[in-house]
Design an enzyme around this catalytic site. Structure first.
Site, PDB file in Angstrom:
ATOM      1  N   LYS A 270      18.930 -33.261 -43.353  1.00 34.80           N
ATOM      2  CA  LYS A 270      19.788 -32.220 -43.956  1.00 34.80           C
ATOM      3  C   LYS A 270      19.442 -32.043 -45.434  1.00 34.80           C
ATOM      4  O   LYS A 270      19.319 -30.925 -45.926  1.00 34.80           O
ATOM      5  CB  LYS A 270      21.260 -32.619 -43.805  1.00 34.80           C
ATOM      6  CG  LYS A 270      22.222 -31.560 -44.293  1.00 34.80           C
ATOM      7  CD  LYS A 270      23.634 -32.103 -44.449  1.00 34.80           C
ATOM      8  CE  LYS A 270      24.381 -32.241 -43.160  1.00 34.80           C
ATOM      9  NZ  LYS A 270      25.843 -32.522 -43.401  1.00 34.80           N
TER      10      LYS A 270
ATOM     11  N   PHE B  52      41.446 -26.599 -50.001  1.00 40.64           N
ATOM     12  CA  PHE B  52      42.230 -25.734 -49.109  1.00 40.64           C
ATOM     13  C   PHE B  52      41.329 -24.631 -48.570  1.00 40.64           C
ATOM     14  O   PHE B  52      41.688 -23.462 -48.521  1.00 40.64           O
ATOM     15  CB  PHE B  52      43.436 -25.149 -49.866  1.00 40.64           C
ATOM     16  CG  PHE B  52      44.364 -26.200 -50.409  1.00 40.64           C
ATOM     17  CD1 PHE B  52      44.314 -26.572 -51.741  1.00 40.64           C
ATOM     18  CD2 PHE B  52      45.251 -26.863 -49.571  1.00 40.64           C
ATOM     19  CE1 PHE B  52      45.146 -27.561 -52.246  1.00 40.64           C
ATOM     20  CE2 PHE B  52      46.091 -27.859 -50.063  1.00 40.64           C
ATOM     21  CZ  PHE B  52      46.042 -28.218 -51.405  1.00 40.64           C
ATOM     22  N   LEU B  53      40.114 -25.025 -48.202  1.00 42.78           N
ATOM     23  CA  LEU B  53      39.114 -24.040 -47.771  1.00 42.78           C
ATOM     24  C   LEU B  53      39.305 -23.742 -46.290  1.00 42.78           C
ATOM     25  O   LEU B  53      39.464 -24.650 -45.492  1.00 42.78           O
ATOM     26  CB  LEU B  53      37.706 -24.599 -47.983  1.00 42.78           C
ATOM     27  CG  LEU B  53      37.411 -25.270 -49.337  1.00 42.78           C
ATOM     28  CD1 LEU B  53      35.993 -25.826 -49.346  1.00 42.78           C
ATOM     29  CD2 LEU B  53      37.631 -24.303 -50.475  1.00 42.78           C
TER      30      LEU B  53
ATOM     31  N   ALA C 286      49.929 -15.353 -32.063  1.00 48.70           N
ATOM     32  CA  ALA C 286      49.944 -16.121 -30.808  1.00 48.70           C
ATOM     33  C   ALA C 286      48.566 -16.033 -30.156  1.00 48.70           C
ATOM     34  O   ALA C 286      47.830 -15.066 -30.344  1.00 48.70           O
ATOM     35  CB  ALA C 286      51.004 -15.567 -29.879  1.00 48.70           C
TER      36      ALA C 286
ATOM     37  N   CYS D 144      40.039 -29.396 -38.706  1.00 45.59           N
ATOM     38  CA  CYS D 144      41.093 -29.751 -39.662  1.00 45.59           C
ATOM     39  C   CYS D 144      42.449 -29.953 -39.007  1.00 45.59           C
ATOM     40  O   CYS D 144      42.983 -31.055 -39.016  1.00 45.59           O
ATOM     41  CB  CYS D 144      41.151 -28.685 -40.746  1.00 45.59           C
ATOM     42  SG  CYS D 144      39.650 -28.679 -41.728  1.00 45.59           S
TER      43      CYS D 144
END
Ligand code: UDX
Length: 452
Positions: free
Chosen positions: A35, A151-152, A269, A277
């Site tokens: 990577k 908070f991604l 819905a 997450c």
């Protein structure tokens, strides 16, 4: 400022690139040498809008570099962001072994002040553990440990980082607070040139900073994700009730969402939530709560409703198709949400495995996630056909199931699709379409929480 980011996953790579974009000098570490070599060649390991461009821009500017040996780089920068994976253990507890290992490496190699910042989602009191580990294994070099949760949302991660609704820092010293304020200053003042939008409306608009203690910052993250998941399971429970009484959950959600105390977001819905997450954070939050003497039954119910939602959806398919054995089921969408190639905890894969177990053949299409899905479903590969287009996945199908609400599905050629299907049956797990419109187009159309 010089910054080191440890971990180049869905959080770390976004964090490193965005810190470079706003003017910092960033060194990114990962143990995955393949990577790291690919990143050094300008190749990103997963899809995220704008990521390729940020990698190219900041590599050309010399603002970001990548390395796979951490210890020689421990003293490159005063601030080290931990963006390490914290996957769930079999009992639901977060696996913090990578966090502990890297903390020991920092402790044993640090020769000057270090601010260690928890960026990945970690259970409350992890910062206290990191602090203790630094004391146990460290020398005389001073240090602080802070929490700075991300908070991604995948598919919007770079936007969310550069234009946050709030930045949270949990600090135990003025020095740590001052360093984090300096690092985030361009974000707090929105003073940088936005790489995403021409004439960005955010320019010059300040964004909120929450300064609290470390434990509170750690809880803010888990509590935020758990509340969002609770909203989703709540509306899915309402959808189940709506199906029983002939109400329309889309109209119920619209009526609820106009109340500013509820708000319209996360009231869609559908087949349930996935991703790395919500499912993981719910389990970890329940576990750490229980470990500290509180049985978080509310969140266990949120998890249960979500699992039931996928089971209900599978039963919906089975009830409509009757015998699944030998049938061909078209599947639109594999990723856990649109604009990502991430299939971790994807509802699509959970339901597809059930379809395959009943002997159906699945013809699947996803604009970006086929490679990831293929790797995630190795044993089933003999009865999954991966298609190059939505139309190809629908052709000859006894039912077409929509798992992920990719934008391109909205403008599919339904006249041609209807003619190509063995049976014009659409079962929509994301309520992408209006029932009356699909019936006018000649389809049997089943969705979630709405009168059939
Ligand atoms: C989430 C949080 O939104 C983000 O703030 C946090 O940092 C990481 O976790 P993410 O998991 O990337 O982000 O995706 P999100 O957009 O929250 O969707 C999660 C799942 O919920 C998806 O499977 C989505 O389809 C589902 N969902 C979302 C619903 O079923 N209904 C909704 O109304 C919203």
């Amino acid at each position: 400022m010089k910054i080191t980011v440890v971990g180049t996953g869905h959080v770390g790579l976004v964090v490193g690139l965005c810190f470079a974009e706003i003017g910092h000098e960033v060194g990114c570490h990962d143990t995955d040498t393949a990577k790291i070599e690919a990143l050094a060649r300008g190749v990103t390991p997963f899809y995220e809008p704008h990521m390729d461009r940020l990698l190219q821009r900041n590599s050309e500017r010399g603002r970001i570099r990548f390395f796979s040996d951490l210890e020689p780089h421990i003293n490159d920068a005063d601030v080290i962001f931990l963006c390490l994976g914290t996957p769930p253990l079999p009992n639901g507890e977060a696996d913090l072994s990578s966090v502990e290992k890297v903390t020991r490496q920092i402790a044993t190699h640090s020769r000057s002040y270090k601010l260690i910042v928890e960026k990945s989602t970690v259970p409350v009191l992890t910062g206290k553990r990191i602090h203790a580990t630094m004391q146990i294994y460290g020398g005389s070099a001073p240090f602080d440990v802070a929490s700075n949760p991300e908070f991604l949302s995948e598919g919007a991660a770079i936007h969310d980082f550069l234009h946050p609704q709030r930045t949270v820092i949990g600090v135990e010293s003025e020095r740590a607070e001052a360093l984090l304020r300096e690092i985030y200053d361009p974000i707090l003042r929105q003073s940088f040139d936005c790489p995403i939008h021409e004439g960005c409306e955010w320019k010059g608009r300040s964004t909120p900073l929450v300064v609290t203690n470390r434990n509170s910052a750690e809880i803010i993250k888990h509590a935020s994700n758990s509340f969002l998941a609770t909203k989703i399971s709540f509306i899915n429970a309402i959808a189940t009730l709506c199906e029983k009484v002939g109400a329309d959950v889309e109209q119920v959600a619209a009526g609820m969402g106009l109340d500013s105390r509820i708000g319209p977001s996360f009231l869609r819905a559908g087949i349930g939530f996935g991703g790395f997450c919500f499912p993981k954070d719910l389990q970890a939050f329940c576990h750490i709560a229980e470990k500290n003497g509180y049985d978080f039954r509310l969140l266990r119910e949120v998890e249960r409703i979500n699992q039931l939602q996928m089971e209900h959806f599978f039963q919906k398919i089975k009830n409509e198709v009757w015998v699944l054995k030998g049938k061909r089921i078209g599947a639109w969408g594999l990723a856990f949400k649109p604009d990502t190639d991430d299939v971790r905890f994807a509802p699509a894969l959970a339901v597809i495995e059930k379809l395959l177990a009943e002997g159906a053949t699945v013809a699947a299409y996803d604009p970006r996630a086929i490679k990831e899905a293929c790797a995630a479903l190795p044993s089933a590969s003999h009865r999954i056909v991966y298609c190059q287009s939505a139309e190809q996945a629908a052709s000859g199908a006894d039912a077409l199931v929509i798992f992920t609400e990719w934008q391109e599905f909205l403008c599919a050629d339904f006249a041609r699709i209807r003619e190509s299907m063995a049976r014009p049956l659409i079962i929509d797990g994301r309520n992408m379409f209006r029932p009356e419109e699909m019936r006018r187009r000649g389809f049997e159309y089943i969705s979630v929480g709405r009168p059939q």
